[in-house]
Write a protein that holds these residues in place. Structure first.
Motif, short mmCIF file in Angstrom:
data_model
loop_
_atom_site.label_atom_id
_atom_site.label_comp_id
_atom_site.label_asym_id
_atom_site.label_seq_id
_atom_site.Cartn_x
_atom_site.Cartn_y
_atom_site.Cartn_z
N VAL A 1 -27.45 -15.51 -4.35
CA VAL A 1 -26.02 -15.73 -4.55
C VAL A 1 -25.29 -14.41 -4.33
CG1 VAL A 1 -24.25 -16.42 -6.21
CG2 VAL A 1 -26.49 -17.56 -6.21
N LYS A 2 -25.75 -13.37 -5.00
CA LYS A 2 -25.21 -12.02 -4.78
C LYS A 2 -26.22 -11.02 -5.33
CE LYS A 2 -21.09 -9.17 -5.53
NZ LYS A 2 -21.55 -8.07 -6.35
N PHE B 1 -26.55 -7.62 -1.61
CA PHE B 1 -26.02 -8.64 -0.69
C PHE B 1 -24.70 -9.15 -1.27
CE2 PHE B 1 -25.58 -13.21 0.37
CZ PHE B 1 -25.42 -13.10 1.73
N HIS B 2 -23.64 -9.02 -0.48
CA HIS B 2 -22.35 -9.55 -0.90
C HIS B 2 -22.03 -10.73 0.00
CE1 HIS B 2 -18.24 -10.12 -1.92
NE2 HIS B 2 -18.26 -9.12 -2.80
N LYS C 1 -21.25 -18.51 1.03
CA LYS C 1 -22.40 -18.20 1.87
C LYS C 1 -23.56 -17.75 0.99
CE LYS C 1 -22.61 -14.60 4.51
NZ LYS C 1 -21.97 -13.58 5.22
N ARG C 2 -24.75 -18.24 1.31
CA ARG C 2 -25.94 -17.84 0.58
C ARG C 2 -26.86 -17.11 1.53
NH1 ARG C 2 -26.75 -21.22 -3.82
NH2 ARG C 2 -24.71 -21.75 -4.61
N TYR C 3 -27.82 -16.40 1.01
CA TYR C 3 -28.83 -15.84 1.88
C TYR C 3 -30.15 -16.55 1.59
CZ TYR C 3 -31.89 -12.71 4.31
OH TYR C 3 -32.82 -12.22 5.17
N ASP C 4 -30.75 -17.12 2.64
CA ASP C 4 -32.01 -17.85 2.47
C ASP C 4 -33.14 -16.84 2.30
OD1 ASP C 4 -34.29 -19.30 2.62
OD2 ASP C 4 -33.88 -20.23 4.56
N PRO D 1 -30.43 -14.82 -7.99
CA PRO D 1 -30.88 -15.96 -7.18
C PRO D 1 -30.24 -17.25 -7.69
CG PRO D 1 -32.52 -15.43 -8.84
CD PRO D 1 -31.35 -14.52 -9.10
N ASP D 2 -30.17 -18.25 -6.81
CA ASP D 2 -29.66 -19.54 -7.23
C ASP D 2 -30.83 -20.38 -7.73
OD1 ASP D 2 -28.49 -21.93 -7.62
OD2 ASP D 2 -28.12 -22.38 -5.51
#
Ligand code: SF4
Ligand code: FES
Lengths: 284, 147
Positions: A105-106, A16-17, B5-8, A110-111
């Motif tokens: 985040v990418k 995921f970017h 942008k984040r991905y949930d 994970p955040d």
């Protein structure tokens, strides 16, 4: 002839970017790794030989820093602590995705900030409510080995967040404090030197605190350090119930030594500790 | 700081069904929640039914007719009974565990780790057996001879 030491494996990695992608997608890499290589070694191999844009987080490579938690072949694990051969599915496939229940985040990063904020909220340090932590330098808080046994298991936590990912309650309730912060709340409440029970009860004794846990137990199943947060949370609930029933518990009653511990002498050649570099304030 | 942008990536209800190490207690947890919701549904219906009495006997009879067909008699009533037994028996285990009984004392984590789950498992097995026995007796009454 010795048996071949090389494995060919397929890594199916969740990518995921944030600037290019609307949502994550899977990408496959075929790589060769030595037998005994860890999942983290395989990710390094991908970055070195195939795709330098792949992002993931790691630091110690030895199961100590807690940065490399990922969803590996569908289960939360530390990438540095897991050998590829242990997690192969369908012959030679390993899937790697970021830890769920936290924003991505990418790629595999994970955040974890919400985890650390909740950890901070339970005041993960000795609280003496009004007292200075170290009122008379040179003296020590005294603690028996039995008192140490009440909490030492929970000090092994490396804040990797695997327990938060495994927890079904946290999956549907983002407000829930979660296994790691609650286990750390208990770790300090059970410490005979600590006097912060009331402060922590306001945070951990709420509807989104310990009482949200219904003992699915997955946190303890996945914990890579054997911390057993599920046990800590049940013991924490017991403390709250006992205090509600006004059963006297001797919390924060550790005594201090009269002076430097008798017989403890500085070894020849060991220098004095340097002076404090920050101002010492009473902890509240 | 730049907002990116984040991905949930939250699991939501899927997290109830699978995840973690897919341990046994997770499914008992899910069963407890589902039976709890089922019992809640039953109580709401029950309140609705008994309230209808306040609107006179015809309203009451009409409602009672609606819930006395074979679907209620042979599907919903046994399900409510099963939910009650499972939720109640497992609830006894949860009360004990959540008061800190049966989870054992903190111990040094030595690999391979044994956790509080291992300690409380005999209690879990015992309440499940007890629930099974009560369900079997109830089953004979619902579907057995004489009906
Ligand atoms: S309790 Fe275990 S799984 Fe949870 S953060 Fe600490 S080390 Fe990781
Ligand atoms: S890199 Fe530190 S725990 Fe895996």
């Amino acid at each position: 002839m010795s048996e071949t030491r090389i494995l060919e494996v397929v890594y199916r990695v969740r990518r995921f970017h944030p600037e290019k992608d609307e949502k994550p997608y899977w990408q496959e890499y075929t790589i060769q790794v030595e037998k005994g290589a860890t999942v983290l070694d395989g990710l390094h191999r991908i970055r070195e030989t195939t795709d330098p844009t792949l992002s993931y987080r790691y630091s110690c490579r030895m199961g100590v820093c807690g940065s490399c938690g990922m969803l590996i072949s569908g289960k939360p694990r530390l990438a540095c602590n897991t050998q590829i051969e242990e997690v192969l599915i369908q012959g030679n496939l390993v899937t790697v995705a970021p830890l769920p229940n936290f924003d991505v985040v990418k790629d595999l990063v994970p955040d974890l900030a919400p985890l650390f904020e909740k950890h901070r909220a339970v005041r993960p340090h000795i609280l003496r409510e009004g007292d200075a932590l170290d009122p008379e330098p040179g003296t020590e808080w005294l603690q028996t080995p039995q008192e140490l046994d009440r909490y030492v298991q929970f000090t092994y936590c490396i804040r990797c967040g695997l327990c938060m990912v495994a927890c079904p309650t946290f999956a549907t309730d983002p407000e829930y404090l979660g296994p790691m912060p609650l286990a750390q709340a208990y770790r300090y409440i059970a410490d005979s030197r600590d006097g912060g029970f009331e402060t922590r009860r306001e945070i951990a004794g709420t509807a989104h605190g310990a009482y949200r846990c219904h003992y699915a137990g997955e946190c303890s199943n996945v914990c890579p350090k054997g911390v057993d947060p599920a046990r800590a949370i049940q013991l924490l609930k017991r403390e709250f119930v006992l205090s509600y029933l006004k059963v006297i518990r001797h919390r924060g009653k550790a005594s201090r030594s009269e002076g430097p511990i008798a017989g403890a002498e500085r070894k020849a050649g060991v220098p004095e500790a340097p002076a404090y570099t920050i101002e010492q304030k009473p902890l509240t | 700081m730049v907002e990116r942008k984040r991905y949930d990536n939250r699991l939501g209800f899927w997290g109830w069904l699978g995840g973690g190490r897919w341990g046994f207690e997770r499914y008992v947890y899910t069963l407890h929640r589902v039976t709890g919701l089922g019992l809640l549904g039953y109580f709401l219906l029950h309140i609705l039914l008994t309230t209808s009495r306040a609107f006179g006997e015809p309203a009451w009879t009409a409602w009672m007719d609606r819930v006395s067909g074979p679907v209620f008699r042979y599907v919903f009533e046994p399900l409510v009974f099963a939910a009650f037994v499972i939720h109640g028996m497992n609830g006894i285990r949860l009360i004990l565990v959540e008061l800190g009984f049966a989870v054992g004392k903190p111990e040094d984590p030595v690999y391979p780790y044994r956790t509080s789950l291992n300690k409380q498992r005999p209690l879990l097995v015992a309440v499940m057996i007890a629930a099974g026995v009560v369900l079997a007796i109830g089953g004979v009454d619902f579907f057995g001879m004489g009906h």
